[in-house]
Design a protein around this motif. Structure first.
Motif, PDB file in Angstrom:
ATOM      1  N   GLU A  98      64.095  22.757  31.526  1.00  0.00           N
ATOM      2  CA  GLU A  98      64.836  23.276  32.640  1.00  0.00           C
ATOM      3  C   GLU A  98      64.265  23.441  33.951  1.00  0.00           C
ATOM      4  O   GLU A  98      63.703  24.997  33.628  1.00  0.00           O
ATOM      5  CB  GLU A  98      66.163  24.058  32.263  1.00  0.00           C
ATOM      6  CG  GLU A  98      67.245  23.727  33.456  1.00  0.00           C
ATOM      7  CD  GLU A  98      68.550  23.921  33.742  1.00  0.00           C
ATOM      8  OE1 GLU A  98      68.456  24.259  32.025  1.00  0.00           O
ATOM      9  OE2 GLU A  98      69.177  24.559  34.039  1.00  0.00           O
ATOM     10  N   GLY A  99      64.511  23.168  34.740  1.00  0.00           N
ATOM     11  CA  GLY A  99      62.953  23.635  36.318  1.00  0.00           C
ATOM     12  C   GLY A  99      62.836  22.410  36.831  1.00  0.00           C
ATOM     13  O   GLY A  99      62.559  21.156  37.061  1.00  0.00           O
ATOM     14  N   ASP A 100      61.865  22.162  37.862  1.00  0.00           N
ATOM     15  CA  ASP A 100      61.000  21.422  39.019  1.00  0.00           C
ATOM     16  C   ASP A 100      60.186  21.134  38.524  1.00  0.00           C
ATOM     17  O   ASP A 100      59.040  21.289  38.040  1.00  0.00           O
ATOM     18  CB  ASP A 100      60.725  22.895  40.179  1.00  0.00           C
ATOM     19  CG  ASP A 100      60.431  21.565  41.722  1.00  0.00           C
ATOM     20  OD1 ASP A 100      60.711  20.842  40.684  1.00  0.00           O
ATOM     21  OD2 ASP A 100      60.691  22.415  42.263  1.00  0.00           O
ATOM     22  N   ASN A 106      56.993  10.291  38.148  1.00  0.00           N
ATOM     23  CA  ASN A 106      57.560  10.009  39.331  1.00  0.00           C
ATOM     24  C   ASN A 106      58.789   8.519  38.560  1.00  0.00           C
ATOM     25  O   ASN A 106      57.796   7.518  38.015  1.00  0.00           O
ATOM     26  CB  ASN A 106      57.212   9.305  40.528  1.00  0.00           C
ATOM     27  CG  ASN A 106      58.236   9.336  41.762  1.00  0.00           C
ATOM     28  OD1 ASN A 106      59.287   9.805  41.636  1.00  0.00           O
ATOM     29  ND2 ASN A 106      57.902   8.584  42.786  1.00  0.00           N
ATOM     30  N   ALA A 107      59.971   8.678  39.077  1.00  0.00           N
ATOM     31  CA  ALA A 107      61.121   7.437  39.311  1.00  0.00           C
ATOM     32  C   ALA A 107      61.220   6.707  39.838  1.00  0.00           C
ATOM     33  O   ALA A 107      61.648   7.488  40.686  1.00  0.00           O
ATOM     34  CB  ALA A 107      62.405   8.355  38.998  1.00  0.00           C
ATOM     35  N   ALA A 108      60.093   6.005  40.222  1.00  0.00           N
ATOM     36  CA  ALA A 108      60.157   5.705  42.033  1.00  0.00           C
ATOM     37  C   ALA A 108      60.980   4.659  41.923  1.00  0.00           C
ATOM     38  O   ALA A 108      61.605   4.107  40.931  1.00  0.00           O
ATOM     39  CB  ALA A 108      58.627   4.792  41.652  1.00  0.00           C
ATOM     40  N   PRO A 151      60.070  13.037  34.189  1.00  0.00           N
ATOM     41  CA  PRO A 151      61.978  13.445  34.700  1.00  0.00           C
ATOM     42  C   PRO A 151      62.197  12.105  33.623  1.00  0.00           C
ATOM     43  O   PRO A 151      62.249  11.617  33.210  1.00  0.00           O
ATOM     44  CB  PRO A 151      61.712  12.943  36.018  1.00  0.00           C
ATOM     45  CG  PRO A 151      60.695  11.477  36.186  1.00  0.00           C
ATOM     46  CD  PRO A 151      60.012  11.902  34.492  1.00  0.00           C
ATOM     47  N   ALA A 152      64.081  12.614  34.000  1.00  0.00           N
ATOM     48  CA  ALA A 152      65.345  11.918  33.488  1.00  0.00           C
ATOM     49  C   ALA A 152      65.403  10.431  34.282  1.00  0.00           C
ATOM     50  O   ALA A 152      65.419  10.407  34.947  1.00  0.00           O
ATOM     51  CB  ALA A 152      66.500  11.983  33.445  1.00  0.00           C
ATOM     52  N   ILE A 153      64.157   9.565  33.888  1.00  0.00           N
ATOM     53  CA  ILE A 153      64.183   8.559  35.280  1.00  0.00           C
ATOM     54  C   ILE A 153      65.500   7.695  34.518  1.00  0.00           C
ATOM     55  O   ILE A 153      65.994   7.194  33.823  1.00  0.00           O
ATOM     56  CB  ILE A 153      62.902   6.942  33.894  1.00  0.00           C
ATOM     57  CG1 ILE A 153      62.130   8.613  33.947  1.00  0.00           C
ATOM     58  CG2 ILE A 153      62.496   6.029  34.712  1.00  0.00           C
ATOM     59  CD1 ILE A 153      60.248   7.424  32.882  1.00  0.00           C
ATOM     60  N   SER A 154      66.018   6.770  35.797  1.00  0.00           N
ATOM     61  CA  SER A 154      67.318   5.896  35.720  1.00  0.00           C
ATOM     62  C   SER A 154      68.310   6.973  35.645  1.00  0.00           C
ATOM     63  O   SER A 154      69.535   5.996  35.942  1.00  0.00           O
ATOM     64  CB  SER A 154      67.294   4.716  34.753  1.00  0.00           C
ATOM     65  OG  SER A 154      65.749   3.908  35.073  1.00  0.00           O
ATOM     66  N   ALA A 155      68.281   7.778  35.139  1.00  0.00           N
ATOM     67  CA  ALA A 155      70.073   9.269  34.823  1.00  0.00           C
ATOM     68  C   ALA A 155      70.166   9.430  35.797  1.00  0.00           C
ATOM     69  O   ALA A 155      71.124  10.064  36.202  1.00  0.00           O
ATOM     70  CB  ALA A 155      69.445   9.246  33.794  1.00  0.00           C
ATOM     71  N   GLY A 156      69.396   9.467  37.784  1.00  0.00           N
ATOM     72  CA  GLY A 156      69.977   9.788  38.777  1.00  0.00           C
ATOM     73  C   GLY A 156      70.691   8.465  39.450  1.00  0.00           C
ATOM     74  O   GLY A 156      72.009   7.892  38.813  1.00  0.00           O
ATOM     75  N   VAL A 158      60.971  17.226  32.091  1.00  0.00           N
ATOM     76  CA  VAL A 158      61.507  18.439  32.114  1.00  0.00           C
ATOM     77  C   VAL A 158      63.253  18.242  33.580  1.00  0.00           C
ATOM     78  O   VAL A 158      62.524  16.745  34.862  1.00  0.00           O
ATOM     79  CB  VAL A 158      60.303  18.637  33.606  1.00  0.00           C
ATOM     80  CG1 VAL A 158      61.017  19.966  34.252  1.00  0.00           C
ATOM     81  CG2 VAL A 158      59.374  18.961  32.480  1.00  0.00           C
ATOM     82  N   ASN A 159      63.842  19.172  33.503  1.00  0.00           N
ATOM     83  CA  ASN A 159      64.984  18.791  33.985  1.00  0.00           C
ATOM     84  C   ASN A 159      65.327  19.673  35.172  1.00  0.00           C
ATOM     85  O   ASN A 159      66.012  21.055  34.553  1.00  0.00           O
ATOM     86  CB  ASN A 159      66.725  18.135  33.598  1.00  0.00           C
ATOM     87  CG  ASN A 159      65.550  16.903  32.348  1.00  0.00           C
ATOM     88  OD1 ASN A 159      65.642  15.778  32.581  1.00  0.00           O
ATOM     89  ND2 ASN A 159      65.668  17.082  31.127  1.00  0.00           N
ATOM     90  N   ILE A 160      65.888  19.070  36.972  1.00  0.00           N
ATOM     91  CA  ILE A 160      66.037  20.579  37.551  1.00  0.00           C
ATOM     92  C   ILE A 160      67.276  20.532  37.256  1.00  0.00           C
ATOM     93  O   ILE A 160      68.625  21.375  37.590  1.00  0.00           O
ATOM     94  CB  ILE A 160      65.964  19.977  38.670  1.00  0.00           C
ATOM     95  CG1 ILE A 160      65.287  20.957  39.739  1.00  0.00           C
ATOM     96  CG2 ILE A 160      66.482  19.226  39.368  1.00  0.00           C
ATOM     97  CD1 ILE A 160      64.733  20.684  41.459  1.00  0.00           C
TER      98      ILE A 160
HETATM   99  P1  ADP Z   1      66.758   7.118  39.388  1.00  0.00           P
HETATM  100  O1  ADP Z   1      66.134   6.446  40.837  1.00  0.00           O
HETATM  101  O2  ADP Z   1      64.802   6.732  38.370  1.00  0.00           O
HETATM  102  O3  ADP Z   1      67.418   7.281  38.919  1.00  0.00           O
HETATM  103  P2  ADP Z   1      66.661   9.872  40.478  1.00  0.00           P
HETATM  104  O4  ADP Z   1      65.332  10.681  41.470  1.00  0.00           O
HETATM  105  O5  ADP Z   1      67.917   9.591  41.248  1.00  0.00           O
HETATM  106  O6  ADP Z   1      65.700   8.375  39.744  1.00  0.00           O
HETATM  107  O7  ADP Z   1      66.764  10.648  39.297  1.00  0.00           O
HETATM  108  C1  ADP Z   1      66.055  11.631  38.064  1.00  0.00           C
HETATM  109  C2  ADP Z   1      66.068  12.577  37.874  1.00  0.00           C
HETATM  110  O8  ADP Z   1      65.345  13.044  38.893  1.00  0.00           O
HETATM  111  C3  ADP Z   1      67.801  12.640  37.376  1.00  0.00           C
HETATM  112  O9  ADP Z   1      68.408  13.455  36.643  1.00  0.00           O
HETATM  113  C4  ADP Z   1      67.685  14.617  39.119  1.00  0.00           C
HETATM  114  O10 ADP Z   1      68.242  15.411  38.806  1.00  0.00           O
HETATM  115  C5  ADP Z   1      66.360  14.815  38.195  1.00  0.00           C
HETATM  116  N1  ADP Z   1      65.241  15.310  39.294  1.00  0.00           N
HETATM  117  C6  ADP Z   1      65.465  15.383  40.329  1.00  0.00           C
HETATM  118  N2  ADP Z   1      64.621  16.479  41.281  1.00  0.00           N
HETATM  119  C7  ADP Z   1      63.721  16.367  40.268  1.00  0.00           C
HETATM  120  C8  ADP Z   1      62.903  17.949  39.933  1.00  0.00           C
HETATM  121  N3  ADP Z   1      62.128  18.239  41.321  1.00  0.00           N
HETATM  122  N4  ADP Z   1      62.017  18.319  39.394  1.00  0.00           N
HETATM  123  C9  ADP Z   1      63.321  17.364  37.894  1.00  0.00           C
HETATM  124  N5  ADP Z   1      63.830  16.565  37.817  1.00  0.00           N
HETATM  125  C10 ADP Z   1      64.389  16.303  39.155  1.00  0.00           C
END
Ligand code: ADP
Length: 190
Positions: free
Chosen positions: A18-20, A31-33, A131-136, A172-174
């Protein structure tokens, strides 16, 4: 960062933190671009801001030269001011774009599988933070996301490429709730 779960398969450690992501001391941050590599929201914006202008500049140059990055594919840029060396950009699927949810799942699996091979084969990376790709913003339910990321990681660690350099794979999940789901899905998978 708080480390929640660790497994090891053939000398490769898999962990959930859990973190940045932007602060991870690893070779590669993922990067989830989006397909245009326009880093305007979510983790993409966080990476772009932490690294500085170089990341968006290199990304835009790539799109000018090669066109948009298709879903499931990967490219890399430098990392600017971040502690890592490279950023691998990949594009996950959007939940609402597909009535057929199996397509979403296979594209997410493919995205991470390609990222791991890109990191090992092209960048000779030792460590990677994902990161959690596609989960945001892209709306994939977190459990479905975590399962596909587990499956792609399992496939990679069970049959790593020749001369594999990757030893440290971190998710790594914020967001605490996203992280709890990751810990749940990853526990017992490695
Ligand atoms: P997508 O568009 O692929 O869904 P997002 O950027 O919206 O990607 O989110 C992907 C994940 O990254 C989400 O769970 C979001 O909470 C998380 N996230 C956003 N900023 C950070 C960070 N600085 N560090 C780690 N995870 C992050």
């Amino acid at each position: 960062d708080e480390k929640h779960f660790v497994g090891t398969v053939s000398d490769i450690t898999i962990s959930v933190y859990e973190g940045d992501l932007t602060q991870e001391k690893v070779d590669v941050v993922v990067n989830a671009a989006n397909e245009r590599l326009y880093h305007a929201g979510g983790v993409a914006l966080a990476i772009s801001e932490a690294g500085g202008q170089k990341i968006q500049k290199e990304s835009s140059e790539y799109v000018t030269k090669h066109g948009t990055l298709p879903i499931g594919q990967a490219m890399h840029t430098g990392a600017g001011k971040m502690p890592c060396k490279y950023v691998i950009h990949t594009v996950g699927p959007k939940w609402k774009d597909h009535a057929d949810k199996e397509t979403v799942q296979s594209q997410l699996y493919e995205a991470l599988f390609n990222v791991l091979h890109y990191a090992a084969n092209r960048l000779k990376a030792r460590s990677i933070a994902i990161p959690a790709i596609s989960a945001g913003i892209y709306g994939v339910p977190v459990d479905i996301c975590a399962v596909q990321l587990v499956l792609a990681t399992q496939k990679f660690v069970q049959s790593p490429p020749a001369n594999n350099t990757l030893r440290d794979i971190r998710f790594v999940n914020i967001d605490g709730q996203i992280n709890s789901a990751f810990v749940r899905v990853f526990s017992g998978s490695f």
